[in-house]
Design an enzyme around this catalytic site. Sequence first.
Site, mmCIF file in Angstrom:
data_model
loop_
_atom_site.group_PDB
_atom_site.id
_atom_site.type_symbol
_atom_site.label_atom_id
_atom_site.label_comp_id
_atom_site.label_asym_id
_atom_site.label_seq_id
_atom_site.Cartn_x
_atom_site.Cartn_y
_atom_site.Cartn_z
ATOM 1 C CG ASP A 6 -2.027 -0.996 1.166
ATOM 2 O OD1 ASP A 6 -2.379 -1.430 0.052
ATOM 3 O OD2 ASP A 6 -2.552 -1.371 2.235
ATOM 4 C CE1 TYR A 12 4.494 -6.205 3.722
ATOM 5 C CE2 TYR A 12 3.832 -8.512 3.757
ATOM 6 C CZ TYR A 12 3.884 -7.278 3.122
ATOM 7 O OH TYR A 12 3.324 -7.137 1.872
#
EC number: 5.4.99.12
Length: 284
Positions: free
Chosen positions: A63, A124
């Site tokens: 994003d 992540y």
Amino acid sequence: MSDEVETGHVRVRLDLSYDGSEFSGWAKQAGGRRTVQGEIEDALRTVTRSRETYELTVAGRTDAGVHARGQVAHVDLPREVWAEHHQKLLKRLAGRLPRDVRVWALREAPSGFNARFSAVWRRYAYRVTDNPGGVDPLLRSHVLWHDWPLDVAAMNEAARGLLGEHDFAAYCKKREGATTIRTLQELSLVRGEDGIITATVRADAFCHNMVRSLIGALLFVGDGHRPADWPGKVLAAGVRDSAVHVVRPHGLTLEEVGYPADELLAARSKEARNKRSLPSAGCC
């Protein structure tokens, strides 16, 4: 769906990283917004002197504001273009790309490779500090400031209740026709000597806003606003809880993407395309 490369083309794997601060995410968008995909595709077209834009497929579409250290993509290039340019392509891309995105490796991909569907996990890291003075100015684009003291042990206790295969609908932004079933393989937090807390989050795949929502829930546990079993109860309820905040994107970095052995790539790609469901409870 097939991962057969069109005749006369070569599938090329790209390993890359970027600072997401000034990007509107990975994927190209209408309206001329700056994206990572757009920058790399434009650079590829320029350095290969091609009229055609060669479209990239990426392991994980990040994003706006999210960073990547170990992103992976692939592109199918005409064989003659690859033969002519591949030896100098990396250096030419370095000269053409803006400073906040870099391609580190370019190589012909093994048979069956698909950057998105062949991946078996994505890892992540989310970085946050509870230093009462705030964030080091040199790290401000990569670390979230949380203005309450955080109990890392309590956050890890809460995290353990989220591991495994579940429907993460309570922690995802729903997309029409897409499943929210994921296998969360690792969720752990460590406070470094500098006081920065790094959350490691690894799963076979992630749905939209999943990592940032999970971190939002754990922060509420860490600062004492919710008990350690609360994130698990939210997960079991299966619906969005207004108390779960989607934390800001700048603390999030895609660190690494994992792939199976070459001979298993095609099978993994086929498996990943199957829409999953959880085993049904009941009768037998």
